[in-house]
Motif scaffolding. Structure first.
Motif, PDB file in Angstrom:
ATOM      1  N   VAL A 214      14.914  -2.421  -6.067  1.00  8.78           N
ATOM      2  CA  VAL A 214      13.685  -1.488  -6.537  1.00  8.78           C
ATOM      3  C   VAL A 214      12.807  -1.971  -7.509  1.00  8.78           C
ATOM      4  CG1 VAL A 214      14.963   0.602  -5.588  1.00  8.78           C
ATOM      5  CG2 VAL A 214      15.431  -0.097  -7.888  1.00  8.78           C
ATOM      6  N   ARG A 215      11.738  -1.802  -7.532  1.00  6.71           N
ATOM      7  CA  ARG A 215      11.050  -2.211  -8.786  1.00  6.71           C
ATOM      8  C   ARG A 215      11.413  -1.532  -9.872  1.00  6.71           C
ATOM      9  NH1 ARG A 215       5.267  -2.701  -5.560  1.00  6.71           N
ATOM     10  NH2 ARG A 215       4.790  -4.864  -6.039  1.00  6.71           N
ATOM     11  N   GLU A 216      11.487  -2.104 -11.090  1.00  4.41           N
ATOM     12  CA  GLU A 216      11.881  -1.503 -12.084  1.00  4.41           C
ATOM     13  C   GLU A 216      10.576  -0.514 -12.720  1.00  4.41           C
ATOM     14  OE1 GLU A 216      14.539  -1.436 -16.198  1.00  4.41           O
ATOM     15  OE2 GLU A 216      13.759  -3.431 -15.108  1.00  4.41           O
ATOM     16  N   GLY A 217      10.586   0.574 -12.714  1.00  2.00           N
ATOM     17  CA  GLY A 217       9.481   1.756 -13.102  1.00  2.00           C
ATOM     18  C   GLY A 217       8.694   2.195 -12.019  1.00  2.00           C
ATOM     19  N   ALA A 218       9.169   1.795 -10.600  1.00  5.95           N
ATOM     20  CA  ALA A 218       8.559   2.374  -9.644  1.00  5.95           C
ATOM     21  C   ALA A 218       8.693   4.058  -9.690  1.00  5.95           C
ATOM     22  CB  ALA A 218       9.184   1.792  -8.270  1.00  5.95           C
ATOM     23  N   GLU A 219       7.737   4.545  -9.497  1.00  7.80           N
ATOM     24  CA  GLU A 219       7.606   6.259  -9.696  1.00  7.80           C
ATOM     25  C   GLU A 219       7.726   6.942  -8.206  1.00  7.80           C
ATOM     26  OE1 GLU A 219       4.731   6.911 -12.513  1.00  7.80           O
ATOM     27  OE2 GLU A 219       5.547   6.228 -13.976  1.00  7.80           O
ATOM     28  N   ALA A 220       6.693   6.460  -7.275  1.00  9.46           N
ATOM     29  CA  ALA A 220       6.186   7.251  -6.257  1.00  9.46           C
ATOM     30  C   ALA A 220       6.741   6.601  -4.827  1.00  9.46           C
ATOM     31  CB  ALA A 220       5.043   7.528  -6.047  1.00  9.46           C
ATOM     32  N   ALA A 221       7.224   7.230  -3.977  1.00  7.23           N
ATOM     33  CA  ALA A 221       7.625   6.647  -2.580  1.00  7.23           C
ATOM     34  C   ALA A 221       6.605   6.710  -1.921  1.00  7.23           C
ATOM     35  CB  ALA A 221       8.689   7.699  -1.832  1.00  7.23           C
ATOM     36  N   ALA A 222       6.580   5.327  -1.099  1.00  4.55           N
ATOM     37  CA  ALA A 222       5.243   5.026  -0.336  1.00  4.55           C
ATOM     38  C   ALA A 222       5.635   5.949   0.819  1.00  4.55           C
ATOM     39  CB  ALA A 222       5.244   3.506  -0.181  1.00  4.55           C
ATOM     40  N   THR A 223       4.330   6.342   1.664  1.00  7.24           N
ATOM     41  CA  THR A 223       4.375   6.949   2.944  1.00  7.24           C
ATOM     42  C   THR A 223       3.158   6.301   3.997  1.00  7.24           C
ATOM     43  OG1 THR A 223       5.090   9.086   1.913  1.00  7.24           O
ATOM     44  CG2 THR A 223       4.202   9.065   4.187  1.00  7.24           C
ATOM     45  N   PHE A 224       3.916   5.741   4.923  1.00 11.42           N
ATOM     46  CA  PHE A 224       2.679   5.057   6.082  1.00 11.42           C
ATOM     47  C   PHE A 224       2.933   5.954   7.138  1.00 11.42           C
ATOM     48  CE2 PHE A 224       3.806   1.982   2.779  1.00 11.42           C
ATOM     49  CZ  PHE A 224       2.640   1.176   2.741  1.00 11.42           C
ATOM     50  N   THR A 225       1.662   6.660   7.649  1.00 15.37           N
ATOM     51  CA  THR A 225       1.590   7.256   8.710  1.00 15.37           C
ATOM     52  C   THR A 225       0.987   6.559  10.067  1.00 15.37           C
ATOM     53  OG1 THR A 225       1.606   9.410   7.652  1.00 15.37           O
ATOM     54  CG2 THR A 225       0.846   9.481   9.889  1.00 15.37           C
ATOM     55  N   ASP A 226       1.687   6.310  10.998  1.00 14.00           N
ATOM     56  CA  ASP A 226       1.167   5.544  12.339  1.00 14.00           C
ATOM     57  C   ASP A 226       0.680   4.193  11.859  1.00 14.00           C
ATOM     58  OD1 ASP A 226       1.780   7.809  13.460  1.00 14.00           O
ATOM     59  OD2 ASP A 226      -0.280   8.596  13.629  1.00 14.00           O
ATOM     60  N   GLU A 227       1.176   3.609  10.721  1.00 15.27           N
ATOM     61  CA  GLU A 227       0.967   2.138  10.533  1.00 15.27           C
ATOM     62  C   GLU A 227       2.418   1.710   9.854  1.00 15.27           C
ATOM     63  OE1 GLU A 227      -1.595   0.924   7.025  1.00 15.27           O
ATOM     64  OE2 GLU A 227      -1.683   3.272   6.537  1.00 15.27           O
ATOM     65  N   VAL A 228       2.426   0.413  10.031  1.00 12.64           N
ATOM     66  CA  VAL A 228       3.505  -0.419   9.298  1.00 12.64           C
ATOM     67  C   VAL A 228       3.237  -1.112   8.321  1.00 12.64           C
ATOM     68  CG1 VAL A 228       5.204  -2.303  10.099  1.00 12.64           C
ATOM     69  CG2 VAL A 228       4.621  -0.427  11.704  1.00 12.64           C
ATOM     70  N   PRO A 229       4.194  -0.903   7.316  1.00 15.69           N
ATOM     71  CA  PRO A 229       3.495  -1.508   5.870  1.00 15.69           C
ATOM     72  C   PRO A 229       3.668  -2.867   6.280  1.00 15.69           C
ATOM     73  CG  PRO A 229       5.496  -0.295   5.595  1.00 15.69           C
ATOM     74  CD  PRO A 229       4.953   0.105   6.868  1.00 15.69           C
ATOM     75  N   GLU A 230       3.158  -3.950   5.346  1.00 17.14           N
ATOM     76  CA  GLU A 230       3.104  -5.605   5.559  1.00 17.14           C
ATOM     77  C   GLU A 230       4.628  -5.778   5.370  1.00 17.14           C
ATOM     78  OE1 GLU A 230       1.502  -9.399   3.609  1.00 17.14           O
ATOM     79  OE2 GLU A 230       0.527  -7.484   2.934  1.00 17.14           O
ATOM     80  N   GLN A 231       5.550  -5.319   4.303  1.00 13.67           N
ATOM     81  CA  GLN A 231       6.689  -5.568   4.065  1.00 13.67           C
ATOM     82  C   GLN A 231       7.468  -5.552   5.221  1.00 13.67           C
ATOM     83  OE1 GLN A 231      10.062  -3.055   2.428  1.00 13.67           O
ATOM     84  NE2 GLN A 231       8.931  -3.740   0.397  1.00 13.67           N
ATOM     85  N   LEU A 232       7.388  -4.679   6.114  1.00 14.66           N
ATOM     86  CA  LEU A 232       8.266  -4.676   7.288  1.00 14.66           C
ATOM     87  C   LEU A 232       7.534  -5.448   8.577  1.00 14.66           C
ATOM     88  CD1 LEU A 232       9.180  -0.751   7.644  1.00 14.66           C
ATOM     89  CD2 LEU A 232      10.146  -2.496   6.621  1.00 14.66           C
TER      90      LEU A 232
END
Length: 156
Positions: A78-96
């Protein structure tokens, strides 16, 4: 096509770790690392690979807290300081999309009903196939090479 949402982890359980000393982190079994390459340090909150020079925390996280034989925990970044969970609807984030994935289907009680391997770019087709089974309540994507939890996938 099945409509889906890919969601990062809630940041609040990790916030108490942000800014702790190395010794305090070690007491909790957590390591602080400086990112040296991208990709390579995928944040499970932001669903992005951290940038070189950023600080991440490496820790063990229970991502399937169910009272079945499929209860699971594994190392995550986890990024130190990360505050908000990402949400992707009907798309795949680049990380995946850039990684080979193991995708596991679970019923409402947390029992695994199916699983398969997929190139991240082909994830939507596998999501369609797995969610075609009405008993499937949710999916978990894992990085296939190291086996760590990557993200949760739900029907919309």
């Amino acid at each position: 096509m099945t409509h889906f949402t890919i969601t990062g982890l809630d940041a609040s359980p990790f916030a108490e770790l942000y800014g702790l000393s190395g010794a305090a982190l070690a007491e909790r079994g957590v390591e602080r690392m400086t990112v040296t390459a991208k990709p390579g340090f995928p944040c499970r909150i932001t669903l992005e690979d951290a940038e070189p020079g950023e600080q991440v925390l490496l820790l063990n996280h229970e991502h399937l807290a169910v009272d079945t034989p499929y209860r699971q925990r594994h190392a995550i970044f986890v990024r130190e300081g990360a505050e908000a969970a990402a949400t992707f609807t009907d798309e795949v984030p680049e990380q995946l999309a850039i990684r080979p994935l193991s995708v596991r289907a679970y019923d409402a009680t947390g029992n695994m009903t199916d699983a398969d391997l997929v190139d991240g770019r082909e994830l939507p087709a596998l999501i369609d196939r797995l969610f075609a089974d009405p008993s499937v309540a949710f999916l978990h994507a894992h990085n296939a090479k190291r086996g760590c939890f990557a993200a949760r996938i739900d029907r919309v």
